[in-house]
Write a protein that holds these residues in place. Sequence first.
Motif, PDB file in Angstrom:
ATOM      1  N   LEU A 144       8.481 -22.598 -53.056  1.00 51.36           N
ATOM      2  CA  LEU A 144       7.382 -22.152 -51.662  1.00 51.36           C
ATOM      3  C   LEU A 144       6.344 -21.664 -51.809  1.00 51.36           C
ATOM      4  O   LEU A 144       6.082 -21.045 -52.489  1.00 51.36           O
ATOM      5  N   MET A 145       5.338 -23.019 -51.314  1.00 50.93           N
ATOM      6  CA  MET A 145       4.074 -22.918 -51.309  1.00 50.93           C
ATOM      7  C   MET A 145       3.430 -21.480 -50.736  1.00 50.93           C
ATOM      8  O   MET A 145       2.516 -21.006 -51.153  1.00 50.93           O
ATOM      9  N   THR A 146       3.193 -22.202 -49.315  1.00 52.96           N
ATOM     10  CA  THR A 146       2.788 -21.445 -47.910  1.00 52.96           C
ATOM     11  C   THR A 146       3.564 -22.047 -46.906  1.00 52.96           C
ATOM     12  O   THR A 146       4.887 -22.774 -47.180  1.00 52.96           O
ATOM     13  N   ILE A 147       3.520 -21.351 -46.523  1.00 52.78           N
ATOM     14  CA  ILE A 147       3.893 -21.570 -44.449  1.00 52.78           C
ATOM     15  C   ILE A 147       3.021 -22.047 -43.671  1.00 52.78           C
ATOM     16  O   ILE A 147       1.648 -21.230 -43.380  1.00 52.78           O
ATOM     17  N   GLY A 148       2.877 -23.255 -43.233  1.00 55.58           N
ATOM     18  CA  GLY A 148       2.053 -23.883 -42.235  1.00 55.58           C
ATOM     19  C   GLY A 148       2.427 -23.272 -40.849  1.00 55.58           C
ATOM     20  O   GLY A 148       3.044 -23.611 -40.658  1.00 55.58           O
ATOM     21  N   ASN A 149       1.467 -24.585 -40.413  1.00 64.72           N
ATOM     22  CA  ASN A 149       2.020 -24.798 -38.618  1.00 64.72           C
ATOM     23  C   ASN A 149       2.019 -26.676 -39.178  1.00 64.72           C
ATOM     24  O   ASN A 149       1.342 -27.103 -39.626  1.00 64.72           O
ATOM     25  N   THR A 150       2.836 -26.501 -37.470  1.00 66.94           N
ATOM     26  CA  THR A 150       2.635 -28.284 -37.841  1.00 66.94           C
ATOM     27  C   THR A 150       3.870 -28.727 -36.516  1.00 66.94           C
ATOM     28  O   THR A 150       4.497 -28.708 -35.811  1.00 66.94           O
ATOM     29  N   GLY A 151       2.399 -28.490 -35.505  1.00 68.52           N
ATOM     30  CA  GLY A 151       2.418 -29.160 -34.066  1.00 68.52           C
ATOM     31  C   GLY A 151       2.064 -27.645 -32.959  1.00 68.52           C
ATOM     32  O   GLY A 151       2.467 -28.154 -31.768  1.00 68.52           O
ATOM     33  N   GLY A 152       2.128 -26.650 -32.930  1.00 71.07           N
ATOM     34  CA  GLY A 152       1.050 -25.317 -32.514  1.00 71.07           C
ATOM     35  C   GLY A 152       3.035 -25.026 -32.094  1.00 71.07           C
ATOM     36  O   GLY A 152       3.160 -23.637 -33.310  1.00 71.07           O
ATOM     37  N   TRP A 153       3.136 -24.696 -30.906  1.00 72.27           N
ATOM     38  CA  TRP A 153       4.439 -23.193 -30.790  1.00 72.27           C
ATOM     39  C   TRP A 153       5.298 -24.401 -29.967  1.00 72.27           C
ATOM     40  O   TRP A 153       5.234 -24.968 -28.699  1.00 72.27           O
ATOM     41  N   ARG A 154       6.363 -24.265 -30.010  1.00 67.11           N
ATOM     42  CA  ARG A 154       7.941 -24.827 -28.881  1.00 67.11           C
ATOM     43  C   ARG A 154       7.810 -24.148 -27.824  1.00 67.11           C
ATOM     44  O   ARG A 154       7.406 -22.406 -27.868  1.00 67.11           O
ATOM     45  N   ASN A 155       7.892 -25.054 -26.935  1.00 66.41           N
ATOM     46  CA  ASN A 155       7.839 -24.186 -25.698  1.00 66.41           C
ATOM     47  C   ASN A 155       8.798 -25.113 -24.408  1.00 66.41           C
ATOM     48  O   ASN A 155       8.417 -25.898 -25.046  1.00 66.41           O
ATOM     49  N   PHE A 156       8.991 -24.610 -23.519  1.00 71.88           N
ATOM     50  CA  PHE A 156      10.341 -24.869 -22.619  1.00 71.88           C
ATOM     51  C   PHE A 156       9.665 -26.400 -21.333  1.00 71.88           C
ATOM     52  O   PHE A 156       8.296 -26.007 -20.760  1.00 71.88           O
ATOM     53  N   ALA A 157      10.057 -27.382 -22.042  1.00 73.13           N
ATOM     54  CA  ALA A 157       9.961 -28.366 -20.838  1.00 73.13           C
ATOM     55  C   ALA A 157      10.787 -29.613 -20.264  1.00 73.13           C
ATOM     56  O   ALA A 157      11.659 -29.383 -20.577  1.00 73.13           O
ATOM     57  N   ASN A 158      10.320 -29.783 -18.673  1.00 70.34           N
ATOM     58  CA  ASN A 158      11.478 -30.216 -18.228  1.00 70.34           C
ATOM     59  C   ASN A 158      11.408 -31.466 -16.679  1.00 70.34           C
ATOM     60  O   ASN A 158      10.166 -30.979 -16.760  1.00 70.34           O
ATOM     61  N   THR A 159      12.215 -31.919 -16.859  1.00 74.94           N
ATOM     62  CA  THR A 159      12.024 -33.602 -15.344  1.00 74.94           C
ATOM     63  C   THR A 159      12.372 -32.762 -13.667  1.00 74.94           C
ATOM     64  O   THR A 159      11.783 -33.190 -13.111  1.00 74.94           O
ATOM     65  N   LYS A 160      12.577 -31.808 -14.219  1.00 72.72           N
ATOM     66  CA  LYS A 160      13.116 -30.996 -12.674  1.00 72.72           C
ATOM     67  C   LYS A 160      12.425 -30.502 -11.555  1.00 72.72           C
ATOM     68  O   LYS A 160      12.180 -29.724 -10.610  1.00 72.72           O
ATOM     69  N   LYS A 161      11.740 -29.083 -12.459  1.00 73.87           N
ATOM     70  CA  LYS A 161      11.145 -28.029 -11.625  1.00 73.87           C
ATOM     71  C   LYS A 161      10.396 -27.104 -12.508  1.00 73.87           C
ATOM     72  O   LYS A 161      10.654 -27.190 -13.775  1.00 73.87           O
ATOM     73  N   ARG A 162       9.390 -26.017 -11.486  1.00 74.87           N
ATOM     74  CA  ARG A 162       9.222 -25.276 -12.727  1.00 74.87           C
ATOM     75  C   ARG A 162       9.804 -23.894 -13.477  1.00 74.87           C
ATOM     76  O   ARG A 162      10.592 -23.623 -12.235  1.00 74.87           O
ATOM     77  N   ILE A 163       9.959 -24.014 -14.390  1.00 71.41           N
ATOM     78  CA  ILE A 163      10.730 -22.597 -15.252  1.00 71.41           C
ATOM     79  C   ILE A 163       9.846 -21.495 -15.285  1.00 71.41           C
ATOM     80  O   ILE A 163       9.252 -21.293 -15.883  1.00 71.41           O
ATOM     81  N   GLN A 164      10.016 -20.207 -14.537  1.00 70.06           N
ATOM     82  CA  GLN A 164       9.317 -18.987 -14.340  1.00 70.06           C
ATOM     83  C   GLN A 164      10.125 -17.672 -14.894  1.00 70.06           C
ATOM     84  O   GLN A 164       9.740 -17.009 -15.412  1.00 70.06           O
ATOM     85  N   MET A 165      11.550 -18.006 -15.094  1.00 69.79           N
ATOM     86  CA  MET A 165      12.273 -16.774 -15.455  1.00 69.79           C
ATOM     87  C   MET A 165      13.454 -17.260 -16.172  1.00 69.79           C
ATOM     88  O   MET A 165      13.932 -18.643 -16.069  1.00 69.79           O
ATOM     89  N   PRO A 166      14.371 -17.209 -17.546  1.00 70.10           N
ATOM     90  CA  PRO A 166      15.644 -17.379 -17.238  1.00 70.10           C
ATOM     91  C   PRO A 166      16.199 -18.247 -16.413  1.00 70.10           C
ATOM     92  O   PRO A 166      16.498 -18.946 -16.761  1.00 70.10           O
ATOM     93  N   ALA A 167      16.614 -17.692 -15.366  1.00 68.72           N
ATOM     94  CA  ALA A 167      17.400 -18.342 -14.278  1.00 68.72           C
ATOM     95  C   ALA A 167      17.075 -19.297 -13.571  1.00 68.72           C
ATOM     96  O   ALA A 167      18.080 -19.483 -13.107  1.00 68.72           O
ATOM     97  N   ASP A 168      16.282 -19.331 -14.066  1.00 67.17           N
ATOM     98  CA  ASP A 168      15.133 -20.970 -13.868  1.00 67.17           C
ATOM     99  C   ASP A 168      16.138 -22.560 -14.872  1.00 67.17           C
ATOM    100  O   ASP A 168      16.657 -23.622 -14.482  1.00 67.17           O
ATOM    101  N   MET A 169      16.440 -21.860 -15.554  1.00 68.39           N
ATOM    102  CA  MET A 169      17.262 -22.545 -16.593  1.00 68.39           C
ATOM    103  C   MET A 169      18.594 -23.103 -16.481  1.00 68.39           C
ATOM    104  O   MET A 169      19.157 -23.583 -16.712  1.00 68.39           O
TER     105      MET A 169
END
Length: 352
Positions: A144-169
């Motif tokens: 292993l030579m190094t660890i970089g980044n490939t795409g930024g950060w993972r975030n939750f996305a969906n087709t139904k509603k705004r998610i603000q809290m875990p209960a919204d999922m």
Amino acid sequence: MFGATIKTLTAAAILAGSTIVATAADYTLRATANSNENDEDYDGLVVFKNYVESASNGAIEVELFIGTQLCGNGAECLQGVADGSVDIYISTSGGASGIFPYVQVLDLPYLMTSDRIAEAVLQGDFTRKMRDMALEDSGGMIRLMTIGNTGGWRNFANTKKRIQMPADMEGLKIRTVVADLPQELVKALGASPTPIPWPELFTSFQTGVVEGSKNGITDIMSMKFPDAGLQYVTLDGHAYMGALWWMNNAKFMEMPDELKMVVNDGFYALQQATFASPKRKSIAAYEAFVEGGGDLYVPTPEEKAAFKEAAAPVYDWFKANIDGGEAIFAALTEAVAEVEAEIAAANEMDLK
């Protein structure tokens, strides 16, 4: 043991005072990325190639193979690195987890909270620890030579509603890869994990087979997922999208020390390029998402704390079920704590 497993899973400065003179390349490095020329992996390889060829005064030539010309997936490409048909390969944690399961520590949620923290951690002893583990498990073949980044950060996305809290999922069908860890995370947050191949995801959003995913914004926009109904993104930043850069260890070790240093510095330059590239590309992607009617939500510190608390069982699952999980989890959390303390001390001085 390693061979059986992998087949189953199928310019810069040179050292002070040193000069490398070559009329033709003494070493050729074949580097591959299973992506395309719009990807940050390609940006990193271009920087690496330019640096290494220039700093070695032509002693090293770097050949780039973008796509699947040399190999088609993580297991196949890592086999190529092991046997020397591929010299350099970039994988996601998922792509390497069949061989080195502990690399999934990078997918554990909410352990690193900012680019500044992640970048400092990945430039330190944590990466060296993972390198040592991979060298041991591969019989000294894969480095292993190094660890970089490939795409930024993972975030939750969906087709139904705004998610603000875990209960919204609760009850949402969230697309995951076919791997235990992301499925454990989705279940811990109350949603339903649904493994779907990446090429089928657009249609799956359209038909309601899945209602959400966990992706970076550049992937969301490049795949035109908003056109399939994906209209809500919550910037919870649950995982840093690490890119693992592997090299055939014998090829690296056969070089003289001054060329090893050139390659090592080249990977540093590559890492910095992949740190920067997603930041720039995400600006236009977020703007396009909002302009298209997308809802972009940034959780409050209290809401992020609630997500981390809900996801905590995943840490115990990882340590108990992943080979090497406890050791690499300790290495990452200790590194994060050290970096957070250093940044806090620096901020205190800088804000006076």
